[in-house]
Design an enzyme around this catalytic site. Structure first.
Site, PDB file in Angstrom:
ATOM      1  N   ARG A 111       0.890  -1.180   0.000  1.00  0.00           N
ATOM      2  CA  ARG A 111       0.000   0.000   0.000  1.00  0.00           C
ATOM      3  C   ARG A 111       0.913   1.210   0.000  1.00  0.00           C
ATOM      4  NH1 ARG A 111      -5.172   1.379   3.704  1.00  0.00           N
ATOM      5  NH2 ARG A 111      -6.028   0.052   2.068  1.00  0.00           N
TER       6      ARG A 111
ATOM      7  N   HIS B 219      -7.549   1.038  -6.197  1.00  0.00           N
ATOM      8  CA  HIS B 219      -7.696   0.132  -5.043  1.00  0.00           C
ATOM      9  C   HIS B 219      -8.374  -1.156  -5.518  1.00  0.00           C
ATOM     10  CE1 HIS B 219      -7.766  -1.234  -1.041  1.00  0.00           C
ATOM     11  NE2 HIS B 219      -8.682  -0.454  -0.502  1.00  0.00           N
TER      12      HIS B 219
ATOM     13  N   ASP C 247     -17.557   7.045  -0.770  1.00  0.00           N
ATOM     14  CA  ASP C 247     -16.292   6.885  -0.039  1.00  0.00           C
ATOM     15  C   ASP C 247     -16.023   8.211   0.664  1.00  0.00           C
ATOM     16  OD1 ASP C 247     -13.821   5.953   0.864  1.00  0.00           O
ATOM     17  OD2 ASP C 247     -12.813   6.133  -1.077  1.00  0.00           O
TER      18      ASP C 247
ATOM     19  N   ARG D 151     -13.169  -8.767   1.836  1.00  0.00           N
ATOM     20  CA  ARG D 151     -11.759  -8.472   1.539  1.00  0.00           C
ATOM     21  C   ARG D 151     -10.931  -9.728   1.777  1.00  0.00           C
ATOM     22  NH1 ARG D 151      -9.925  -3.266   1.725  1.00  0.00           N
ATOM     23  NH2 ARG D 151      -8.054  -4.231   0.886  1.00  0.00           N
TER      24      ARG D 151
ATOM     25  N   GLN E 203     -10.127  -3.920  -3.165  1.00  0.00           N
ATOM     26  CA  GLN E 203     -11.423  -3.511  -2.619  1.00  0.00           C
ATOM     27  C   GLN E 203     -12.551  -3.859  -3.579  1.00  0.00           C
ATOM     28  OE1 GLN E 203     -12.168  -1.889   0.458  1.00  0.00           O
ATOM     29  NE2 GLN E 203     -14.193  -2.567  -0.201  1.00  0.00           N
TER      30      GLN E 203
ATOM     31  N   CYS F 105     -16.336   1.407   1.142  1.00  0.00           N
ATOM     32  CA  CYS F 105     -15.171   0.554   1.424  1.00  0.00           C
ATOM     33  C   CYS F 105     -14.726   0.650   2.873  1.00  0.00           C
ATOM     34  CB  CYS F 105     -14.031   0.917   0.483  1.00  0.00           C
ATOM     35  SG  CYS F 105     -13.381   2.580   0.724  1.00  0.00           S
TER      36      CYS F 105
HETATM   37  N1   CP Z   1     -11.089  -0.293   2.747  1.00  0.00           N
HETATM   38  C1   CP Z   1      -9.802  -0.331   3.124  1.00  0.00           C
HETATM   39  O1   CP Z   1      -8.884  -0.535   2.321  1.00  0.00           O
HETATM   40  O2   CP Z   1      -9.624  -0.164   4.464  1.00  0.00           O
HETATM   41  P1   CP Z   1      -8.239   0.042   5.248  1.00  0.00           P
HETATM   42  O3   CP Z   1      -7.715   1.404   4.884  1.00  0.00           O
HETATM   43  O4   CP Z   1      -8.609  -0.077   6.691  1.00  0.00           O
HETATM   44  O5   CP Z   1      -7.283  -1.031   4.807  1.00  0.00           O
HETATM   45  N1  NVA Z   2     -10.180   6.755  -0.827  1.00  0.00           N
HETATM   46  C1  NVA Z   2      -9.696   6.270   0.452  1.00  0.00           C
HETATM   47  C2  NVA Z   2      -9.834   4.792   0.546  1.00  0.00           C
HETATM   48  C3  NVA Z   2      -9.410   4.193   1.853  1.00  0.00           C
HETATM   49  C4  NVA Z   2      -9.526   2.712   1.913  1.00  0.00           C
HETATM   50  C5  NVA Z   2      -8.257   6.692   0.641  1.00  0.00           C
HETATM   51  O1  NVA Z   2      -7.456   6.556  -0.296  1.00  0.00           O
HETATM   52  O2  NVA Z   2      -7.941   7.205   1.705  1.00  0.00           O
END
Ligand code: CP
Ligand code: NVA
Length: 308
Positions: free
Chosen positions: A107, A134, A225, A294, A137, A266
Site C-alpha cells: 500500500r 484500489h 467513499d 476483503r 477492494q 469501502c
Molecule cells: N477499505 C480499506 O482498504 O480499508 P483500510 O484502509 O482499513 O485497509
Molecule cells: N479513498 C480512500 C480509501 C481508503 C480505503 C483513501 O485513499 O484514503
C-alpha cells in the site's frame, strides 16, 4: 509473473475465476472459527510481506488472516520503519525482498512505486491501494454484490462523491465485469477521463451526471467513499466538504434507487458526512459484508498470483 496491479490489466476470465474461487473458499469455511486453517493449505511454506506506507485496518488484517488460514506466514512492514522510507530505492528493496519472501503486497502513495516494485521484484506484487487505484477492494465489492443479488453484469452502479482511487477501480471493473457506471459529484472532483474511456471502450455505459437525484434513479448499487482520502492535503478538507455535501448518501437520495438497491462503502467512513448512519446501518447497506469479503477475495487473488 502474475502481479495483481489493476483490474483493467487482468484478464476478465481470470478475474471471474478469482471471484468464483473466493466464493467457494468462503463457503468451505462456513461455521469455522476465524483462526481455523483451511482444509487446503496452498500457502504452506510461503512467506508474504505486507508493506504499508499508509494506515490500514481492513487491508492489513484481512491479508494477514488470509495468508495464515491458507497455511502461510506473514510479516507486516511499515514503510517508515524500512530503509525504503529513508532513501533506499524501490528497485533495490524489491530485489532484496524477493530473496526472502514469495509474495509482496504494498500500500503506497504514487502508483509509480507499485509499478517499480513489480518491475524489479522476482515474486508477484499485489496492489493494496495507491493514490490512483484500489483493486482488491473492488474484487471484494463484486463478490459482495453477487452474493446478495446475483451477476453484476448489466447492473447500474452509481458512485456519489469524489472521483477518487476507489472510483477508478470501479471504472476498471465496469469494463471487465460488464456493468454500467454513473459518476455523480462536483466537477472539480471528477475522475480522470481515462478511467471512464477505458470502460466505455470495453462496452460499458459510463456517464457523468451532476444532479445526484437524477444519477441515483434506478440504481442497483449506490457507492460512496470518504470525502478526503489519505493522500489528499488536510488543507483541502473544508473546500471538499462544501463541494461534496450535496452528494451525501441519505434516505432522501437512496429513495430514488431501486427498492432492492444495495449500498456500499469501502470504509473507513466518516459517519454523517459522505453517508448518514441511517443509510450505513439501514436495510440497503452491505458495508460489513464488503469488509469481510476483503479476506475471501484476497485469498483468491494471492492463490492466482502464486499459481497454487
Ligand atoms: N477499505 C480499506 O482498504 O480499508 P483500510 O484502509 O482499513 O485497509
Ligand atoms: N479513498 C480512500 C480509501 C481508503 C480505503 C483513501 O485513499 O484514503
Amino acid at each position: 509473473m502474475k502481479h495483481f496491479l489493476d483490474i483493467h490489466t487482468t484478464d476478465p476470465a481470470e478475474l471471474r475465476g478469482m471471484i468464483d474461487a473466493a466464493k467457494s473458499m468462503k463457503d468451505a469455511r462456513k461455521g469455522q472459527p476465524k483462526g481455523a486453517l483451511d482444509a487446503e493449505q496452498p500457502l504452506k511454506d510461503h512467506m508474504v510481506a505486507l508493506i504499508f506506507e499508509k494506515p490500514s485496518t481492513r487491508t492489513r488484517v484481512s491479508f494477514d488472516v488470509g495468508v495464515r488460514q491458507m497455511g502461510g506466514q506473514t510479516m507486516v512492514l511499515s514503510g517508515t520503519d524500512m530503509q525504503l522510507g529513508h532513501g533506499e530505492t524501490i528497485a533495490d528493496t524489491a530485489r532484496v525482498l524477493s530473496r526472502y519472501v514469495d509474495l509482496i503486497m504494498i500500500r503506497t502513495f504514487e502508483e509509480q512505486t507499485l509499478h517499480e516494485m513489480a518491475e524489479y521484484a522476482s515474486v508477484p506484487v499485489i496492489n493494496g491501494l495507491t493514490n490512483r487505484t484500489h483493486p482488491c477492494q473492488i474484487m471484494a465489492d463484486i463478490l459482495t454484490y453477487e452474493e446478495h443479488r446475483g451477476p453484476i453484469a448489466g447492473k447500474k452502479v452509481v458512485w456519489c462523491g469524489d472521483g477518487n482511487n476507489v472510483f477508478a477501480s470501479f471504472a476498471h471493473a465496469a469494463g471487465q465485469f460488464g456493468f454500467d457506471l454513473t459518476f455523480t459529484g462536483p466537477e472539480p472532483l471528477d475522475p480522470e477521463m481515462g478511467f471512464i474511456e477505458q470502460a466505455r471502450a470495453k462496452g460499458s455505459a459510463v456517464e457523468i451526471i451532476r444532479d445526484p437525484v437524477e444519477a441515483v434513479s434506478g440504481a442497483d448499487l449506490v457507492v460512496t467513499d470518504t470525502w478526503v482520502s489519505m493522500h489528499d492535503p488536510q488543507s483541502a478538507r473544508e473546500r471538499r466538504h462544501n463541494q461534496l455535501r450535496p452528494y451525501q448518501v441519505n434516505d432522501a437520495l437512496m429513495r430514488h434507487a431501486k427498492d432492492d438497491a444495495l449500498f456500499m462503502h469501502c470504509l473507513p467512513a466518516h459517519r454523517d458526512e459522505e453517508a448518514t448512519s441511517a443509510i450505513m446501518d439501514g436495510p440497503h447497506s452491505v458495508i460489513f459484508d464488503e469488509a469481510e469479503n476483503r479476506l475471501h477475495a484476497q485469498k483468491a487473488v494471492m492463490r492466482w498470483c502464486l499459481g497454487v
